[in-house]
Motif scaffolding. Structure first.
Motif, PDB file in Angstrom:
ATOM      1  N   PRO A  31       2.365  -5.644   3.561  1.00 30.13           N
ATOM      2  CA  PRO A  31       2.397  -5.471   1.997  1.00 30.13           C
ATOM      3  C   PRO A  31       2.950  -6.697   1.115  1.00 30.13           C
ATOM      4  O   PRO A  31       3.750  -7.600   1.874  1.00 30.13           O
ATOM      5  N   ASP A  33       5.310  -7.183  -0.864  1.00 31.65           N
ATOM      6  CA  ASP A  33       6.997  -6.967  -0.866  1.00 31.65           C
ATOM      7  C   ASP A  33       7.520  -7.129   0.536  1.00 31.65           C
ATOM      8  O   ASP A  33       8.727  -6.758   0.613  1.00 31.65           O
ATOM      9  N   PHE A  34       6.885  -7.363   1.748  1.00 33.64           N
ATOM     10  CA  PHE A  34       7.395  -7.338   2.948  1.00 33.64           C
ATOM     11  C   PHE A  34       8.433  -8.265   3.120  1.00 33.64           C
ATOM     12  O   PHE A  34       8.461  -9.358   2.504  1.00 33.64           O
ATOM     13  N   ARG A  35       9.470  -8.018   3.932  1.00 33.95           N
ATOM     14  CA  ARG A  35      10.585  -8.623   4.056  1.00 33.95           C
ATOM     15  C   ARG A  35      10.755  -9.539   5.284  1.00 33.95           C
ATOM     16  O   ARG A  35      10.642  -9.228   6.496  1.00 33.95           O
ATOM     17  N   GLU A  89      18.732 -11.060  -3.228  1.00 37.08           N
ATOM     18  CA  GLU A  89      19.257 -10.411  -4.306  1.00 37.08           C
ATOM     19  C   GLU A  89      20.629 -10.909  -4.736  1.00 37.08           C
ATOM     20  O   GLU A  89      20.809 -10.912  -5.951  1.00 37.08           O
TER      21      GLU A  89
ATOM     22  N   GLU B 138       6.678   1.015   4.526  1.00 38.50           N
ATOM     23  CA  GLU B 138       7.020  -0.653   4.581  1.00 38.50           C
ATOM     24  C   GLU B 138       6.308  -1.010   3.165  1.00 38.50           C
ATOM     25  O   GLU B 138       6.790  -1.920   2.675  1.00 38.50           O
ATOM     26  N   MET B 139       5.323  -0.309   2.282  1.00 38.85           N
ATOM     27  CA  MET B 139       4.951  -0.574   1.229  1.00 38.85           C
ATOM     28  C   MET B 139       5.982  -0.463  -0.001  1.00 38.85           C
ATOM     29  O   MET B 139       6.181  -1.233  -0.651  1.00 38.85           O
ATOM     30  N   SER B 141       9.489  -0.320   0.649  1.00 34.39           N
ATOM     31  CA  SER B 141      10.882  -0.846   0.732  1.00 34.39           C
ATOM     32  C   SER B 141      10.623  -2.209   1.449  1.00 34.39           C
ATOM     33  O   SER B 141      11.620  -3.138   1.446  1.00 34.39           O
ATOM     34  N   GLY B 142       9.388  -2.448   2.131  1.00 38.40           N
ATOM     35  CA  GLY B 142       9.499  -3.901   2.501  1.00 38.40           C
ATOM     36  C   GLY B 142       9.685  -4.050   3.890  1.00 38.40           C
ATOM     37  O   GLY B 142       9.541  -5.076   4.813  1.00 38.40           O
ATOM     38  N   TYR B 147      14.748   0.450   5.991  1.00 42.22           N
ATOM     39  CA  TYR B 147      14.204   0.153   4.779  1.00 42.22           C
ATOM     40  C   TYR B 147      14.995  -0.509   3.604  1.00 42.22           C
ATOM     41  O   TYR B 147      14.609  -1.245   2.999  1.00 42.22           O
ATOM     42  N   ALA B 148      16.311  -0.396   3.985  1.00 44.85           N
ATOM     43  CA  ALA B 148      17.480  -1.084   3.142  1.00 44.85           C
ATOM     44  C   ALA B 148      17.086  -1.138   1.702  1.00 44.85           C
ATOM     45  O   ALA B 148      17.030  -2.218   0.915  1.00 44.85           O
ATOM     46  N   THR B 151      21.260   0.462  -2.400  1.00 44.20           N
ATOM     47  CA  THR B 151      22.431  -0.615  -2.853  1.00 44.20           C
ATOM     48  C   THR B 151      23.422   0.330  -3.522  1.00 44.20           C
ATOM     49  O   THR B 151      23.160   1.504  -3.727  1.00 44.20           O
ATOM     50  N   ARG B 156      17.258  -0.742  -4.373  1.00 41.34           N
ATOM     51  CA  ARG B 156      16.848  -2.162  -4.719  1.00 41.34           C
ATOM     52  C   ARG B 156      15.613  -2.492  -5.343  1.00 41.34           C
ATOM     53  O   ARG B 156      15.171  -3.568  -5.966  1.00 41.34           O
ATOM     54  N   ARG B 157      14.827  -1.437  -5.183  1.00 35.75           N
ATOM     55  CA  ARG B 157      13.261  -1.808  -5.544  1.00 35.75           C
ATOM     56  C   ARG B 157      12.742  -0.660  -6.445  1.00 35.75           C
ATOM     57  O   ARG B 157      12.982   0.681  -6.173  1.00 35.75           O
ATOM     58  N   ASP B 160       5.782   1.256  -8.483  1.00 34.67           N
ATOM     59  CA  ASP B 160       4.772   0.995  -9.611  1.00 34.67           C
ATOM     60  C   ASP B 160       3.861   2.027  -9.649  1.00 34.67           C
ATOM     61  O   ASP B 160       3.762   2.661  -8.730  1.00 34.67           O
ATOM     62  N   GLN B 163       1.618   2.209  -6.507  1.00 38.20           N
ATOM     63  CA  GLN B 163       1.996   2.637  -5.075  1.00 38.20           C
ATOM     64  C   GLN B 163       2.330   4.312  -5.340  1.00 38.20           C
ATOM     65  O   GLN B 163       1.919   4.785  -4.299  1.00 38.20           O
TER      66      GLN B 163
END
Ligand code: SF4
Ligand code: SF4
Lengths: 140, 400
Positions: A31, A33-35, A89, B138-139, B141-142, B147-148, B151, B156-157, B160, B163
């Motif tokens: 995706p 926003d993948f980290r 961030e 994954e979509m 949180s990344g 998932y991180a 905060t 943190r995210r 939209d 999604q």
């Protein structure tokens, strides 16, 4: 109750495509926003060391190469990085000096191969960019 | 009858290797002993060395499957210490991820239960469907596992509309599949017969031994932190606590499938009522000297974090009580007077975070005192052999 209630479902799957992809010949798309792995835009970094302070894995080092010339070196130890993107961030510049890429195949034969380095001259603190944090903006 | 459960000096309920000691008489388990402490990582000590912010990522790594549970439990506590209130949208998103995590964890568990009962097709299908949730996570949180998204002061995210729509669409698919699995359970007599009456834990025992989560709820104890001590926005969300009365592995399966359905409803509610506004507020770097106990209903039961601050930017003490640890005493009772063949099933039924790391079981022959070490795979084979020969339990029924 009936015996073999699962059978029709199993037979249906005989005619379906496999749920897995044929890696490594075919790759999944990640995706947007993948980290992935953090990387630096050296021309944007103001050497505020916020990323060093907040990185939970202590994966970022900023070394001083030459104080007079304002030359610095950033080392990201990807063998330690946990890909949390906290550094991105915490980075106060706008646009961000640190960014995450989309790579997920980052295995290497030695942990030293995972080290990434940038040597650069400290960017000028633009008044606007330095005030990128929300509270500072609210105060001004 | 004597057993000791050493509650470790630090945080014993991690993904750790664990040793089960069974005293047997023939095929019947007479006593069970669970040994912990093989995977001590010093995380609680590490947390004292890191700042409040860095510790979110440290607590997240306590467990791989309920990573968000630990991070949220910690973040909630620290927000109380710092006296900050996350914005409403942030709270909704935080617990959206929490419910998605519950779905993925329960689907994973259903697969494992099928696998331990010798129903591998079921295992394959649930794990394939679980990928849908993993992709959503994954979509949003990344990342698939850590998932991180938390905060201090919110998330943190943001998400939209696209999604949001994608999640709602996937929800339809997951609902259909879960209903199908529920039907399968009701219609597959061999599966029901294998899990009915196994690992009995009476309501009194469950209460006395402080079982938590689905293990307690399957023994007819209506106990859920989300209902009893609502945190976040759970007070406004309509949902029911799923319970079962059969007090066995069958009950634990039923509870988890029902909880899946509840989680889908909660996710839908959260998405449809998502408030506008910011997702996070700014958090200070220090917390005043104080202490706090934070409770959170993880997929496996009640998760507790005790946090103490001393005015600096680091915690003075962090103590984690993960739900698996609370369920060990009950496991010993479940195992007692059961068959060796049921060990993997009973043990898997509490959904321990360590099962994947544990492969050796020491069998002590009750008559000769002889010990031998067998592999979990060997045990599973023995179990399948035994149940192939056992007569079908005619009276075992799906409770609906
Ligand atoms: S992604 Fe996380 S671990 Fe990696 S360098 Fe950035 S802050 Fe450190
Ligand atoms: S936070 Fe950003 S600007 Fe500051 S040192 Fe790190 S990369 Fe440079």
């Amino acid at each position: 109750m009936r015996i073999a209630a699962f059978l029709p479902e199993i037979l249906r799957h005989l005619f379906k495509k496999p749920a897995t992809v044929d890696y490594p010949f075919q790759k999944l798309e990640v995706p947007k926003d993948f980290r992935g792995t953090p990387f630096l835009h050296p021309e944007l970094c103001i050497v505020c060391r916020a990323c060093v302070r907040d990185c939970p894995a202590e994966a970022i080092d900023i070394l001083t190469v030459n104080e007079a010339d304002k030359k610095f070196k950033m080392v990201i130890h990807n063998d330690r990085c946990i890909h949390c993107a906290q550094c991105v961030e915490s980075c106060p510049t706008a646009p961000k000096a640190l960014e995450m890429d989309h790579l997920f195949e980052i295995a290497a034969f030695s942990r030293w191969d995972l080290k990434k380095e940038w040597e650069y001259v400290k960017a000028q603190v633009k008044p606007k960019a330095a005030a990128g944090t929300p509270s500072a903006e609210a105060k001004s | 009858m004597k057993f000791t459960v050493p509650i470790g000096p630090q945080h014993p309920a991690l993904k750790e290797p664990i040793s089960l000691r069974m005293t047997l008489e023939g095929e019947v388990i007479r006593d069970a002993d669970i040994r912990l402490g093989y995977n001590h990582r010093g995380l609680e000590k590490l947390a004292e060395e890191k700042t409040w912010l860095q510790n979110i990522y440290v607590t997240e790594r306590i467990c791989g499957i309920c990573s968000h549970s630990h991070a949220t439990c910690y973040t909630q506590g620290v927000e109380k210490l710092m006296e900050i209130e996350p914005p409403k949208r942030g709270i909704y998103l935080r617990f959206l991820v929490a419910e998605l995590e519950r779905v993925h964890s329960h689907l994973l568990w259903l697969g494992v239960a099928g696998h331990e009962a010798g129903f591998d097709t079921f295992f394959m299908y649930t794990w394939r469907d679980r990928e849908v949730v993993m992709d959503i996570l994954e979509m949003v949180s990344g990342n698939r596992v850590h998932y991180a998204i938390n905060t201090l002061g919110g998330v943190r995210r943001d998400i939209d509309d696209l999604q949001k729509k994608k999640i709602l669409d996937s929800l339809d698919f997951l609902r259909r599949r879960s209903e199908f699995y529920f039907k399968i359970g009701a219609n597959e007599p061999s599966f029901v017969a294998r899990i009915a009456g196994v690992g009995r834990l009476s309501k009194e025992d469950a209460l006395a031994l402080c079982a938590v989560g689905p293990t307690a709820r399957a023994s007819d104890i209506s106990q859920d932190v989300r209902k009893d001590d609502p945190y976040g926005m759970y007070a406004e969300v309509p949902f029911e606590v799923a319970t079962a009365t059969s007090c066995d592995v069958l009950g634990r399966v039923v509870v988890r499938v029902k909880e899946l359905m509840q989680s889908y409803n909660i996710i839908e509610f959260l998405l449809k009522n998502l408030p506008d506004g910011p997702v996070a507020v700014r958090a200070p770097r220090r917390a005043k000297p104080n202490e706090v106990v934070s409770r959170y209903e993880a997929p496996r039961g009640e998760n507790i974090h005790y946090i103490k601050s001393n005015g600096t930017d680091k915690p003075e003490r962090l103590k984690v009580r993960a739900p698996t640890l609370a369920n060990y005493p009950a496991t010993v009772v479940m195992l007692r007077n059961g068959f060796i063949a049921d060990i993997p099933l009973i043990f898997a039924a509490i959904d321990p975070c360590i099962c994947c790391a544990e492969r050796a079981v020491v069998l002590v022959d009750g008559r000769s005192g002889e010990e031998k070490i067998v592999l979990m795979s060997e045990l599973r084979k023995q179990a399948h052999e035994r149940w192939k020969k056992a007569p079908l339990k005619k009276d075992a029924v799906w409770p609906f």
